[in-house]
Design an enzyme around this catalytic site. Structure first.
Site, PDB file in Angstrom:
ATOM      1  N   MET A   1      37.145  27.135 -13.764  1.00 19.42           N
ATOM      2  CA  MET A   1      37.515  26.020 -12.880  1.00 19.42           C
ATOM      3  C   MET A   1      36.567  24.849 -13.148  1.00 19.42           C
ATOM      4  O   MET A   1      36.459  23.929 -12.336  1.00 19.42           O
ATOM      5  CB  MET A   1      37.465  26.454 -11.416  1.00 19.42           C
ATOM      6  CG  MET A   1      38.457  27.588 -11.135  1.00 19.42           C
ATOM      7  SD  MET A   1      39.029  27.668  -9.431  1.00 19.42           S
ATOM      8  CE  MET A   1      37.517  27.914  -8.556  1.00 19.42           C
ATOM      9  N   GLY A   2      35.862  24.898 -14.275  1.00 17.44           N
ATOM     10  CA  GLY A   2      35.046  23.753 -14.694  1.00 17.44           C
ATOM     11  C   GLY A   2      33.693  23.679 -14.022  1.00 17.44           C
ATOM     12  O   GLY A   2      33.217  24.621 -13.410  1.00 17.44           O
ATOM     13  N   PHE A   3      33.057  22.514 -14.167  1.00 13.57           N
ATOM     14  CA  PHE A   3      31.685  22.228 -13.742  1.00 13.57           C
ATOM     15  C   PHE A   3      30.741  23.265 -14.356  1.00 13.57           C
ATOM     16  O   PHE A   3      30.083  24.040 -13.668  1.00 13.57           O
ATOM     17  CB  PHE A   3      31.549  22.174 -12.213  1.00 13.57           C
ATOM     18  CG  PHE A   3      30.493  21.194 -11.807  1.00 13.57           C
ATOM     19  CD1 PHE A   3      30.673  19.833 -12.003  1.00 13.57           C
ATOM     20  CD2 PHE A   3      29.282  21.612 -11.294  1.00 13.57           C
ATOM     21  CE1 PHE A   3      29.684  18.918 -11.674  1.00 13.57           C
ATOM     22  CE2 PHE A   3      28.283  20.706 -10.957  1.00 13.57           C
ATOM     23  CZ  PHE A   3      28.489  19.362 -11.149  1.00 13.57           C
TER      24      PHE A   3
ATOM     25  N   HIS B   1      28.087  25.609 -16.195  1.00 12.23           N
ATOM     26  CA  HIS B   1      26.645  25.899 -16.202  1.00 12.23           C
ATOM     27  C   HIS B   1      26.407  26.887 -17.338  1.00 12.23           C
ATOM     28  O   HIS B   1      27.343  27.258 -18.067  1.00 12.23           O
ATOM     29  CB  HIS B   1      26.199  26.442 -14.835  1.00 12.23           C
ATOM     30  CG  HIS B   1      27.055  27.576 -14.321  1.00 12.23           C
ATOM     31  ND1 HIS B   1      27.103  28.812 -14.931  1.00 12.23           N
ATOM     32  CD2 HIS B   1      27.931  27.630 -13.293  1.00 12.23           C
ATOM     33  CE1 HIS B   1      27.939  29.581 -14.272  1.00 12.23           C
ATOM     34  NE2 HIS B   1      28.467  28.892 -13.275  1.00 12.23           N
TER      35      HIS B   1
ATOM     36  N   HIS C   1      28.857  29.752 -17.919  1.00 12.77           N
ATOM     37  CA  HIS C   1      30.119  29.453 -18.622  1.00 12.77           C
ATOM     38  C   HIS C   1      29.882  29.375 -20.131  1.00 12.77           C
ATOM     39  O   HIS C   1      30.701  29.854 -20.927  1.00 12.77           O
ATOM     40  CB  HIS C   1      30.679  28.097 -18.177  1.00 12.77           C
ATOM     41  CG  HIS C   1      31.186  28.066 -16.767  1.00 12.77           C
ATOM     42  ND1 HIS C   1      30.557  27.377 -15.775  1.00 12.77           N
ATOM     43  CD2 HIS C   1      32.282  28.635 -16.196  1.00 12.77           C
ATOM     44  CE1 HIS C   1      31.234  27.504 -14.642  1.00 12.77           C
ATOM     45  NE2 HIS C   1      32.278  28.268 -14.868  1.00 12.77           N
TER      46      HIS C   1
ATOM     47  N   LYS D   1      29.809  38.399 -12.152  1.00 16.68           N
ATOM     48  CA  LYS D   1      29.383  37.977 -10.811  1.00 16.68           C
ATOM     49  C   LYS D   1      30.545  38.142  -9.829  1.00 16.68           C
ATOM     50  O   LYS D   1      30.366  38.619  -8.729  1.00 16.68           O
ATOM     51  CB  LYS D   1      28.899  36.525 -10.806  1.00 16.68           C
ATOM     52  CG  LYS D   1      28.373  36.131  -9.422  1.00 16.68           C
ATOM     53  CD  LYS D   1      27.651  34.836  -9.457  1.00 16.68           C
ATOM     54  CE  LYS D   1      28.595  33.668  -9.452  1.00 16.68           C
ATOM     55  NZ  LYS D   1      29.323  33.494  -8.169  1.00 16.68           N
TER      56      LYS D   1
HETATM   57  O1  PAF Z   1      36.527  32.654 -11.733  1.00 14.22           O
HETATM   58  C1  PAF Z   1      37.137  31.566 -11.729  1.00 14.22           C
HETATM   59  O2  PAF Z   1      36.563  30.526 -12.072  1.00 14.22           O
HETATM   60  C2  PAF Z   1      38.581  31.519 -11.284  1.00 14.22           C
HETATM   61  O3  PAF Z   1      38.824  32.428 -10.259  1.00 14.22           O
HETATM   62  C3  PAF Z   1      39.584  31.723 -12.454  1.00 14.22           C
HETATM   63  C4  PAF Z   1      39.448  33.111 -13.059  1.00 14.22           C
HETATM   64  C5  PAF Z   1      39.342  30.671 -13.512  1.00 14.22           C
HETATM   65  C6  PAF Z   1      41.021  31.584 -11.927  1.00 14.22           C
HETATM   66  O4  PAF Z   1      41.233  30.332 -11.375  1.00 14.22           O
END
Ligand code: PAF
Length: 285
Positions: free
Chosen positions: A30-32, A34, A37, A149
């Site tokens: 879902m972006g932003f 760190h 990611h 997490k």
């Molecule tokens: O973990 C997340 O960031 C969200 O739940 C995902 C897996 C991208 C689904 O929107």
């Protein structure tokens, strides 16, 4: 790096890669971004020829009083970071592309979605499994990488992939932590300096439970009492849940063993909800 906003363009590209015999690994986000990611992207790169990162703040997994509107967003920064990681495609669809008028199908994993985070956030996991199913159909990945997490999310997705024969290999990535133990999360950005200190209550409580377990304490009622005491000793904390569960089934365990996962959700100052988990048999976190 290519950026696709439309799912049909994304799928055309994915089909082209399949024709060339190239494997795709997807990192749904879902972006932003760190460091957590970025590590997921690196892991994806070790599994496949092409890494696709999806960036979509999925409205249907947020409850009415949750932080959909304030969820942190910075597309350009995320795109720069993904490019630096050697990502092939950033897939950033619009809400209308993912949920066009008339959309009415949901994917639901029944009992695994109900307890723990699912009890506090009704409908959340249906939103996650629906969007992840759509992402799998659009991106057609051979692998998909998820962080541990969100342990319940990972378990729910593994179940869905198995139950629906989705043929995507799920790769689990260990929790990435700050130096002082705080599990990385895009929501950590909400924390003011004093709340940041309070947020350490989760990792401190996990470390304490691991040490009690290693010293021979196996009764989860005793461990739970100590963990709750530790969390509540930090100002501004309230406990959503603290449970000791079997890491494979997420069923509660009364006597802890090497498969026991301590899972928790804690709210700070009534509005910042953080989750964390740790296997009891591992020392330190
Ligand atoms: O973990 C997340 O960031 C969200 O739940 C995902 C897996 C991208 C689904 O929107």
């Amino acid at each position: 790096m290519i950026v696709f906003n439309s799912s049909s363009e994304m799928t055309d590209w994915a089909k082209g890669q399949a024709r060339l015999g190239r494997k795709i690994a997807l990192v749904p986000t879902m972006g932003f971004f760190h460091r957590g990611h970025l590590e997921l992207m690196q892991t994806a790169g070790r599994h496949a020829d092409e890494v696709v990162v999806s960036l979509f703040v999925n409205p249907i997994q947020f409850g009415v009083n949750e932080d959909l509107d304030s969820y942190p967003r910075d597309f350009q920064r995320d795109a720069d970071l993904a490019q630096q990681e050697g990502v092939s495609v950033l897939f950033a669809p619009d809400v209308d592309d993912m949920y066009p008028e008339g959309f009415q199908t949901t994917v639901s994993v029944s009992s695994l979605s109900r307890h723990l985070c699912g009890a506090d956030r009704p409908g959340h996991f249906n939103g996650v499994t629906t969007v992840v199913s759509k992402l799998f159909n659009i991106v057609r990945p051979d692998y998909a990488v998820f962080g541990q997490k969100d342990f319940q999310q990972l378990a729910v997705i593994q179940r869905m992939v198995k139950d629906l024969n989705m043929g995507v290999e799920i790769v689990a990535h260990p929790i990435v932590r700050e130096k002082d133990g705080l599990a990385m999360s895009s929501r950590n950005t909400y924390l003011k300096p004093e709340q940041r200190k309070t947020a350490l209550s989760l990792s401190r409580a996990i470390a304490m439970a691991q040490s009690l377990f290693n010293d021979g304490e196996g009764q989860t009622t005793v461990l739970k009492r100590e963990v709750e005491k530790e969390i509540l000793s930090f100002p501004g904390t309230s406990i959503d849940y603290v449970e000791f569960v079997n890491q494979n089934t997420l069923e509660p365990m009364s006597i802890a063993d090497n498969r026991t996962l301590l899972v928790m959700a804690v709210t700070i100052d009534n509005h910042i909800r953080l989750i964390d988990n740790g296997q009891l048999a591992l020392i330190s976190c």
